[in-house]
Design an enzyme around this catalytic site. Sequence first.
Site, PDB file in Angstrom:
ATOM      1  CB  SER A  20      38.574   1.331 -29.000  1.00 53.63           C
ATOM      2  OG  SER A  20      38.295   2.377 -28.103  1.00 53.63           O
ATOM      3  CG  HIS A  28      34.062   1.854 -30.297  1.00 56.28           C
ATOM      4  ND1 HIS A  28      32.763   1.395 -30.322  1.00 56.28           N
ATOM      5  CD2 HIS A  28      34.321   2.189 -29.003  1.00 56.28           C
ATOM      6  CE1 HIS A  28      32.268   1.436 -29.082  1.00 56.28           C
ATOM      7  NE2 HIS A  28      33.183   1.927 -28.274  1.00 56.28           N
ATOM      8  CG  ASP A  34      35.258   4.802 -26.405  1.00 59.38           C
ATOM      9  OD1 ASP A  34      34.138   4.267 -26.335  1.00 59.38           O
ATOM     10  OD2 ASP A  34      36.313   4.150 -26.491  1.00 59.38           O
ATOM     11  CG  MET A  65      34.299   8.881 -22.321  1.00 53.27           C
ATOM     12  SD  MET A  65      35.700   8.231 -21.368  1.00 53.27           S
ATOM     13  CE  MET A  65      36.096   6.751 -22.318  1.00 53.27           C
ATOM     14  CG  HIS A  74      30.486   3.587 -26.274  1.00 55.30           C
ATOM     15  ND1 HIS A  74      31.416   2.836 -25.596  1.00 55.30           N
ATOM     16  CD2 HIS A  74      29.365   3.581 -25.500  1.00 55.30           C
ATOM     17  CE1 HIS A  74      30.878   2.403 -24.457  1.00 55.30           C
ATOM     18  NE2 HIS A  74      29.638   2.851 -24.382  1.00 55.30           N
ATOM     19  CG  MET A 128      30.632   5.663 -22.353  1.00 56.62           C
ATOM     20  SD  MET A 128      32.297   5.026 -22.128  1.00 56.62           S
ATOM     21  CE  MET A 128      32.995   5.405 -23.736  1.00 56.62           C
ATOM     22  CG  MET A 153      29.853  -1.200 -21.729  1.00 61.90           C
ATOM     23  SD  MET A 153      31.058  -0.567 -22.919  1.00 61.90           S
ATOM     24  CE  MET A 153      32.416  -0.095 -21.820  1.00 61.90           C
ATOM     25  CG  ASP A 170      33.917  -0.986 -25.842  1.00 64.70           C
ATOM     26  OD1 ASP A 170      35.154  -1.133 -25.841  1.00 64.70           O
ATOM     27  OD2 ASP A 170      33.356   0.115 -25.697  1.00 64.70           O
TER      28      ASP A 170
END
Length: 226
Positions: free
Chosen positions: A9, A34, A36, A38, A68, A70, A140, A174
């Site tokens: 991550s 990974h 993230d 957001m 990912h 979000m 998650m 994750d």
Amino acid sequence: MPRVIISPSVLASDFGNLTAECKRMIKGGAEWLHMDVMDGHFVPNITMGAPILSCVSKGVPGIFMDCHMMVAEPEKWVNDIADAGGALYCFHIEATSDAVSLINAIHSRNMKAGVAISPDTPSTAITDAIGEAADMLLVMTVYPGRGGQKFLERCVHKVSELRARFPQKDIEVDGGVGPKTIDVCAAAGSNVIVAGTALFNAENPEEVIATLKATVGAAQARAEQL
């Protein structure tokens, strides 16, 4: 059984040296990275977007970016992430009313499609149609929105439920995953492992990656003997 994949991550990395950090993990044995994303709406934090992913893609040729998302409107960002070099686009089931159409849109841009469920969402939210259309399912084990949270073992049963329904599917965990929590994740049937601080803060990330892979591999071997 699907192959074991380690996806560090990047949220836990040194953002000032992002491409070097990604290369360090790949050199250490990681297959994916990974990322993230957001938006400050679906989750309160803002992290990275397509411009940063594009820079990483150019700086690390051949990188597999496990994105990912979000974000509150996952349909809105498919083209931007594809253009930036994303390889897998994983959206939250809670953020869309038509997951199958979104999966089709992701596939139309030559990306793999992932579907994530947050800690309070049951595995049954992923219907058979959604699970069969998706390439990966993400459970998650922390609440989405920030790194470094404590692992929620109560979420692990959802991995077992999804593995029973989709035996050949990539199933990712994750949140708070590392050498101390990998055993239960592996035993439940996860094969894609996201780890952040456990890898980027490790003195020898190569050893941690090898440990995670070996633990999942051993769990798969036991499952095949049953």
